[in-house]
Enzyme design. Sequence first.
Site, mmCIF file in Angstrom:
data_model
loop_
_atom_site.group_PDB
_atom_site.id
_atom_site.type_symbol
_atom_site.label_atom_id
_atom_site.label_comp_id
_atom_site.label_asym_id
_atom_site.label_seq_id
_atom_site.Cartn_x
_atom_site.Cartn_y
_atom_site.Cartn_z
ATOM 1 N N VAL A 50 26.274 30.655 -17.119
ATOM 2 C CA VAL A 50 27.069 29.817 -15.713
ATOM 3 C C VAL A 50 28.105 29.707 -16.988
ATOM 4 C CG1 VAL A 50 27.677 27.271 -14.053
ATOM 5 C CG2 VAL A 50 25.554 28.349 -14.067
ATOM 6 N N ASP A 84 13.330 24.196 -1.914
ATOM 7 C CA ASP A 84 13.190 23.291 -3.235
ATOM 8 C C ASP A 84 13.402 22.091 -4.196
ATOM 9 O OD1 ASP A 84 11.919 24.389 -6.226
ATOM 10 O OD2 ASP A 84 13.083 25.465 -6.232
#
Length: 303
Positions: A36, A144
């Site tokens: 990222v 999740d």
Amino acid sequence: MPPLRRTGPVPEAEHPEYAGRYRLGESLGTGGMGVVRLATSDSGLRLAVKVVHREHAADPEFRARFRQEVSAARRVSGAFTAPVVDADPEAARPWMATLFIEGPTLSERVKRNGPLGAEELRGLGAGLAEALRDIHRAGVVHRDLKPSNVLLAADGPKVIDFGISRPVDGEVRTETGKLIGTPPFMAPEQFQRPRDVGPAADVFAMGAVLVHAATGRGPFDSNSPYIVAYQVVHNEPDLAGVPEDLVPLLRRCLAKDPAARPTPEELMTALRLPEGGADPVRVPAQRRVVVAGAAGDAAGAAE
């Protein structure tokens, strides 16, 4: 998926200069499936751009899952989720840009400052319930939800990482025998009937997240994921330390039967703060930068 961790220098091959038209800047971290990088849009928005690792870009199954992640994240919008600004899942190195969100994860907040107070807990719960309402209205199941996928921004909690989410009526993309999710926050049906997982699984996960926020541990803690799985399916949750007025509600969230769990709308009503109540979650002044929509693997563990 846990938040990305700085892991020292990233190999040059993992440092593309651009993702689409976005010039990539500082590396914010790396996870099991991507890097990222910080970027800025033409209008000046700060972005967190996830670029998948080269080896995963060559994997057709991963590309299919990444397309699903982008699609799910784009379908979801609301005050308590991080919006996708741009993406190209068909690029040589697939990428997705989300708004950059500054703030610790709930996991970091609890680890650093201890469990949340009763009013903070209610505010967090109300925000998470609203996020789930928006996610489910978009026809998506997150699958999740966990403390490291909840960012505590200044304007309230944000649910991130749709890497293993799917449309309610969508196909489950997973290898035979592979669990999809993070065991301490998975609902019983995720272990027993993964193809039948629906929105109620996210409510179960929210209950486990709130227990963690209230006590610093989960309701089915163990060092062994196998024992955790057994306890989730067969045992009653450990709610010691949860504020007494919230115990009945969280027990309903953690019901073994999905049909017995409350809906996000019911949770929003039950957790609503009284007039003049505390802010949803107080974010400490010293905050570590965390990235929204960062990459992780299907089991939820960054590498």
